[in-house]
Design a protein around this motif. Structure first.
Motif, short mmCIF file in Angstrom:
data_model
loop_
_atom_site.label_atom_id
_atom_site.label_comp_id
_atom_site.label_asym_id
_atom_site.label_seq_id
_atom_site.Cartn_x
_atom_site.Cartn_y
_atom_site.Cartn_z
N MET A 163 0.84 -1.20 0.00
CA MET A 163 0.00 0.00 0.00
C MET A 163 0.88 1.25 0.00
O MET A 163 1.76 1.39 0.83
N THR A 164 0.61 2.14 -0.94
CA THR A 164 1.36 3.39 -1.03
C THR A 164 0.47 4.62 -0.89
O THR A 164 0.95 5.74 -0.98
N SER A 165 -0.83 4.40 -0.67
CA SER A 165 -1.75 5.52 -0.52
C SER A 165 -2.88 5.12 0.42
O SER A 165 -3.02 3.95 0.80
N ALA A 185 -11.41 -2.73 8.39
CA ALA A 185 -10.92 -1.41 8.80
C ALA A 185 -10.40 -0.66 7.58
O ALA A 185 -9.86 -1.26 6.64
N THR A 186 -10.59 0.65 7.60
CA THR A 186 -10.12 1.52 6.53
C THR A 186 -8.75 2.08 6.88
O THR A 186 -8.51 2.48 8.03
N VAL A 187 -7.85 2.12 5.90
CA VAL A 187 -6.51 2.66 6.13
C VAL A 187 -6.58 4.18 6.11
O VAL A 187 -6.88 4.78 5.07
N LEU A 188 -6.30 4.80 7.25
CA LEU A 188 -6.40 6.25 7.39
C LEU A 188 -5.07 6.94 7.08
O LEU A 188 -5.04 8.06 6.55
N GLY A 189 -3.95 6.30 7.40
CA GLY A 189 -2.65 6.94 7.20
C GLY A 189 -1.52 5.92 7.15
O GLY A 189 -1.70 4.75 7.52
N ILE A 190 -0.37 6.38 6.69
CA ILE A 190 0.85 5.56 6.64
C ILE A 190 1.96 6.36 7.29
O ILE A 190 2.19 7.53 6.93
N LEU A 191 2.66 5.76 8.25
CA LEU A 191 3.73 6.44 8.97
C LEU A 191 5.04 6.37 8.20
O LEU A 191 5.29 5.44 7.43
N ALA A 192 5.89 7.36 8.44
CA ALA A 192 7.28 7.28 7.98
C ALA A 192 8.05 6.38 8.95
O ALA A 192 7.53 5.99 10.00
N ASP A 193 9.28 6.03 8.60
CA ASP A 193 10.09 5.18 9.47
C ASP A 193 10.23 5.82 10.85
O ASP A 193 10.40 7.03 10.98
N ALA A 194 10.18 4.99 11.89
CA ALA A 194 10.33 5.45 13.27
C ALA A 194 11.53 4.77 13.90
O ALA A 194 11.40 3.70 14.51
N PRO A 195 12.75 5.33 13.73
CA PRO A 195 13.96 4.66 14.22
C PRO A 195 13.99 4.46 15.73
O PRO A 195 14.62 3.53 16.22
N LEU A 196 13.30 5.30 16.49
CA LEU A 196 13.29 5.15 17.94
C LEU A 196 12.21 4.20 18.43
O LEU A 196 12.20 3.82 19.59
#
Length: 398
Positions: A163-165, A185-196
């Motif tokens: 998924m890209t959108s 469930a509906t996909v509301l958002g996609i996070l960027a990488d979270a290194p921490l």
């Protein structure tokens, strides 16, 4: 015109008379210098950006209680977040709960037995503020959407699902491992990488309220993320285990994610030293190439050297001329290599959206090393040219 300027002018004319050889010789040095600059500057640029991030995230702490027998995150007591929040020095806090009885899949057409699915984690809307999470597509949960069956994908989960959108047509199937209970469930958002918080990268996030009302979640949180006052981090760290689980503080794991990143930086520094050594070897190889080319130049230019000696040129002048030529080749190669290395570093920094960092000392040492290589590489051919007898050189040429 003074003698040093005579030498320099003659050396430049000699190099211009053999352009291809000069370019090839200087190219060897340029490649070595470019490699040296790149392997020093690119990691330095990345390291500085990461250190800047650590300066902002050094007060992030985590609280968890390890794993259960089946390697699933064990829950903390339900009252843990409220108790931890009372510790003096805690600024922000957000708890998450691993939903052991649910997995997320792209489609219900694939049997549960044929896929492991993705972990489902219940979160609060303030998680982005605590972890400084960035949303690459769509948006994160808020007080309103946390009540509904909408999810946010970690960066790795989005890649795994292809998924890209986001949008109302982007749906996931939430189900129990046995497949008896399902929800959409509906996909509301996609996070960027979270290194921490790398555990969030491969997870699917759902609002705490939706997890309780629609999935029947009842267990306590499995991890607490909190921000402490930078001057109170050590004190807060020492109180977290006993506060989060007074009945069994030994089972609580308190972490500081930035410490892991510092350890990674240390390992990266060791690898950088190895890369720097490889750059030095490349520089040395370029110097050997210069030395070889200058020896060939002396052999091919015996008639010219003999004519110079016959016209009164001293041995010192002839030897110095060869030495200056080799030094100019190394300086030209070092300058070109430095520019190439800087260009590569700049391109890398632009791709990462960080500021360029070029350590002056290593680059200066590399430039000095190129001069030394030039002097050493030109020493033998210079001595050979200086001791070439005029009559013998003219006789061989004839």
């Amino acid at each position: 015109m003074s003698r040093p300027l005579d030498l320099l002018a003659e050396a430049v004319r000699g190099l211009r008379a053999r352009p291809l050889r000069s370019v090839l010789c200087a190219g060897g040095i340029a490649l070595g210098m470019a490699a040296m600059v790149a392997v020093v500057a690119i990691p330095a640029t990345t390291r500085q950006a990461l250190l800047d991030s650590l300066g902002q995230d050094g007060n992030l702490l985590t609280v968890s209680s390890g794993d259960t027998i089946d390697n699933q995150p064990a829950p903390l007591p339900p009252q843990s977040p409220a108790m931890v929040r009372r510790i003096t020095g805690v600024q922000r806090l957000s708890a998450v709960g691993y939903q052991a009885g649910w997995i997320a899949r792209r489609t219900p057409l694939v049997p549960v037995a044929d896929t492991n699915g993705l972990a489902l984690i219940a979160v609060d809307a303030d998680l982005t503020g605590t972890l400084d999470l960035k949303v690459s597509h769509g948006r994160f949960l808020d007080a309103a959407t946390s009540r509904f069956p909408v999810v946010v994908l970690g960066s790795g989960a989005a890649r795994a699902l292809g998924m890209t959108s986001t949008g109302p047509d982007r749906l996931l199937t939430l189900s129990t491992p046995d497949g008896r209970r399902t929800a959409t469930a509906t996909v509301l958002g996609i996070l960027a990488d979270a290194p921490l918080a790398p555990e969030l990268d491969s997870a699917v996030l759902i609002g705490n309220q939706a997890a309780r009302t629609r999935l029947g979640a009842r267990s306590g949180p499995t991890r607490i993320y909190l921000r402490a006052d930078p001057d109170s981090v050590t004190t807060v760290h020492g109180l977290l285990a006993a506060t989060a689980s007074p009945g069994d503080p030994g089972a609580v794991v308190v972490g500081r994610p930035s410490d892991l990143l510092v350890a990674r930086l240390t390992a990266q520094s060791a690898l950088n030293n190895l890369a720097l050594g490889l750059g030095a070897v490349a520089l040395l190889v370029g110097g050997v190439g210069v030395a070889n080319a200058m020896v060939v130049s002396v052999l091919e230019g015996r008639s010219e050297i003999g004519l110079r000696r016959a016209l009164g040129a001293r041995r010192g002048f002839v030897g110095s001329l060869i030495l200056v030529e080799s030094t100019l080749l190394c300086l030209a190669g070092a300058a070109a290599g430095g520019l190439i290395g800087f260009a590569v570093t700049w391109a890398s920094a632009v791709s990462q959206a960080v500021a360029v960092q070029v350590p002056i000392l290593p680059v200066g040492l590399g430039l000095a090393a190129s001069v030394v290589v030039g002097l050493v590489a030109g020493l033998y051919p210079a001595l050979r040219a200086a001791h070439l007898a005029p009559a013998a050189a003219l006789r061989i040429a004839g």
